[in-house]
Design an enzyme around this catalytic site. Structure first.
Site, PDB file in Angstrom:
ATOM      1  N   HIS A 279     -33.424 -33.446 -50.629  1.00  0.00           N
ATOM      2  CA  HIS A 279     -32.605 -32.689 -49.685  1.00  0.00           C
ATOM      3  C   HIS A 279     -31.728 -33.597 -48.830  1.00  0.00           C
ATOM      4  CE1 HIS A 279     -35.168 -33.253 -46.034  1.00  0.00           C
ATOM      5  NE2 HIS A 279     -36.193 -33.152 -46.851  1.00  0.00           N
ATOM      6  N   GLU A 325     -33.234 -28.044 -46.234  1.00  0.00           N
ATOM      7  CA  GLU A 325     -34.678 -27.950 -46.467  1.00  0.00           C
ATOM      8  C   GLU A 325     -35.441 -27.926 -45.152  1.00  0.00           C
ATOM      9  OE1 GLU A 325     -38.811 -29.407 -46.867  1.00  0.00           O
ATOM     10  OE2 GLU A 325     -37.139 -30.382 -45.825  1.00  0.00           O
ATOM     11  N   ASP A 353     -39.425 -35.973 -52.151  1.00  0.00           N
ATOM     12  CA  ASP A 353     -39.341 -35.619 -50.736  1.00  0.00           C
ATOM     13  C   ASP A 353     -40.605 -36.056 -50.001  1.00  0.00           C
ATOM     14  OD1 ASP A 353     -38.512 -34.620 -48.319  1.00  0.00           O
ATOM     15  OD2 ASP A 353     -38.982 -32.521 -48.799  1.00  0.00           O
ATOM     16  N   HIS A 423     -39.996 -36.944 -39.289  1.00  0.00           N
ATOM     17  CA  HIS A 423     -39.347 -36.135 -38.244  1.00  0.00           C
ATOM     18  C   HIS A 423     -39.290 -36.834 -36.890  1.00  0.00           C
ATOM     19  CE1 HIS A 423     -40.542 -32.151 -40.517  1.00  0.00           C
ATOM     20  NE2 HIS A 423     -39.777 -32.966 -41.234  1.00  0.00           N
TER      21      HIS A 423
END
Length: 458
Positions: A279, A325, A353, A423
């Protein structure tokens, strides 16, 4: 009769050994090409350092679309094109602020809003805190939650070797935490970051309000693992302490974006489609080098490897760089919608991913016959320390693909360090090891080659 049977057996054995030797030689060429003549590291350098974070709907996401399209056009595809998709647009706004108010002491806390959250009031929220170990515990507290900030503090379980299992066992408090706490009258929620390491990096991620009315939306944010430990400890000493949170994020109207697709028509079976992708979007705290810049450039490198070694696939190969995504999954859903509408025949899909770390194997979604077929190639991968072939989730972007027959797989890198970066603001290019990234690309290309040459069991 016996001589004929023996001759036939020897012939078939010799043919199998010859075929295996050819596979060994080609896979060796694949790894050599990736380790000596790859472009994936320089592509990622540009994505990360010249473009940066690529949250869907942002200007940088659009720059990434145009950059990767231009690079795919240099690789000799029969067709490179953009696939339109409407994606969410969420803006973080000013840097968030949070602190613990313990009597007269104010302690600043590393914090970041969760994707899709609403803002706090302009002057922030100050309230007492209720610590819980998970969503189920809300039921036991009931009215005690009203007017307070719910603090979800269930950590990732350290005993699991498969760290994604630990992530999966606690991510519900991030995704559904605000929605569920709102039902009991909470004014906000904070959640312990999904991270096995104790550090000062808050980790964002998508959250959902589900189907509750907008009037019941409450702000939600993540705090770092060190901050979670401190808050929990301080709460035990002073249950009446207060917590301050201020964030100014906005949910905006959906905007137009694109999946980026490069296609090589199959030389023998152009109607059969094999997909490899990652992604293109990332969270906005950093440049998303591991999540999922690595998967994007590894997928592009598969085509570059095939070009360098002169391999022309029998089946149609598509490199698909999915958009959105992280906070919606719209790119994968749109790809499947159009595949269905066009009655396309997908036989295989591979996704990367899980970061750019050393590859260990694949997580495979298939029936028993195709799983056994892939397992039969395990010896070909062992010289490259690829040993883990398990049944399991393949990837979020290819998850919507349901057309049968179809085999799906996800690259499995070593995951021990992945959630240190996932993240968070430290998911930057300097966290990438060039050789590990290239090994992952070669491992993906090798499986694509074997599927292409041997097909799937239908």
């Amino acid at each position: 009769m016996k001589k004929t049977t023996l001759f036939t057996a020897l012939f078939l054995t010799g043919f199998a050994l010859f075929a295996q030797k050819n596979d060994e030689q080609i896979i060796k060429e694949i790894y050599k090409s990736s380790l000596t003549n790859s472009k994936c590291y320089s592509w990622l350098d540009y994505l990360s350092n010249s473009i940066g974070s690529r949250l869907s709907g942002s200007a940088n996401a659009e720059k990434a679309v145009q950059y990767t399209k231009s690079q795919l056009e240099t690789l000799g595809f029969d067709r490179v094109y953009l696939q339109e998709v409407m994606v969410p647009k969420w803006v973080r706004g000013e840097k968030e602020t949070a602190y613990i108010l313990d009597n007269k002491t104010k302690t600043n806390i590393p914090v970041c809003a969760l994707g899709g959250s609403v803002a706090t009031p302009k002057n922030g929220i100050t309230a007492e805190v209720v610590e819980v170990n998970g969503i189920k515990e809300l039921e036991t507290l009931g009215d005690k939650i009203k007017g307070k900030i719910v603090f979800y503090n269930r950590p990732m379980e350290p005993e699991n070797i498969e760290t994604f299992k630990s992530y999966g066992s606690c991510v519900d408090q991030r995704y559904d935490g605000a929605k569920e706490a709102s039902k009991y009258g909470a004014v906000a929620t904070i959640v312990r970051s999904m991270n096995l390491r104790l550090d000062d990096f808050p980790h964002t991620g998508v959250q959902s309000y589900g189907d509750i009315p907008k009037s019941q939306y409450i702000p939600t944010a993540a705090i770092s693992t060190n901050a979670a430990e401190l808050l929990s400890k301080t709460l035990k000493a002073n249950p009446n302490l207060k917590f301050y949170l201020k964030q100014s994020c906005q949910i905006m109207e959906d905007v137009l974006s694109y999946n980026v697709i490069g296609e090589i028509k199959g030389s023998e079976h152009p109607e059969n489609i094999m997909v490899v992708g990652g992604h293109l979007d990332s969270w906005d705290l950093a440049d998303g080098s591991h999540d999922d810049g690595a998967g994007v450039v590894q997928s592009m490198e598969v085509a570059n490897i095939f070009k360098n070694i002169g391999f022309k696939p029998k089946n149609t190969l598509r490199i698909v760089l999915f958009m959105n995504e992280e906070n919606g999954g719209k790119g994968g859903s749109k790809y499947e919608e159009l595949a269905q509408a066009n009655k396309e025949n997908h036989i295989f899909a591979l996704e990367s991913d899980s970061g750019g770390f050393s590859p260990r194997g694949f997580s495979i979604e298939s029936d028993d016959a195709n799983f056994a077929k892939i397992l039969s190639w395990k010896d070909l991968f062992e010289p490259y320390l690829i040993h883990s072939f398990t049944k399991g989730h393949s990837g979020s972007d290819i998850e919507p693909l349901t057309l049968k027959p179809l085999v799906k797989a996800g690259l499995k890198p070593d995951s021990q360090r992945y959630f240190d970066y996932h993240h968070a603001a430290n998911d930057k290019f300097d966290a990438i090891n060039k050789r590990e990234l290239e090994l992952g690309a070669a491992t993906m290309a090798s499986l694509m080659y074997l599927i292409d040459q041997n097909g799937i069991v239908k």
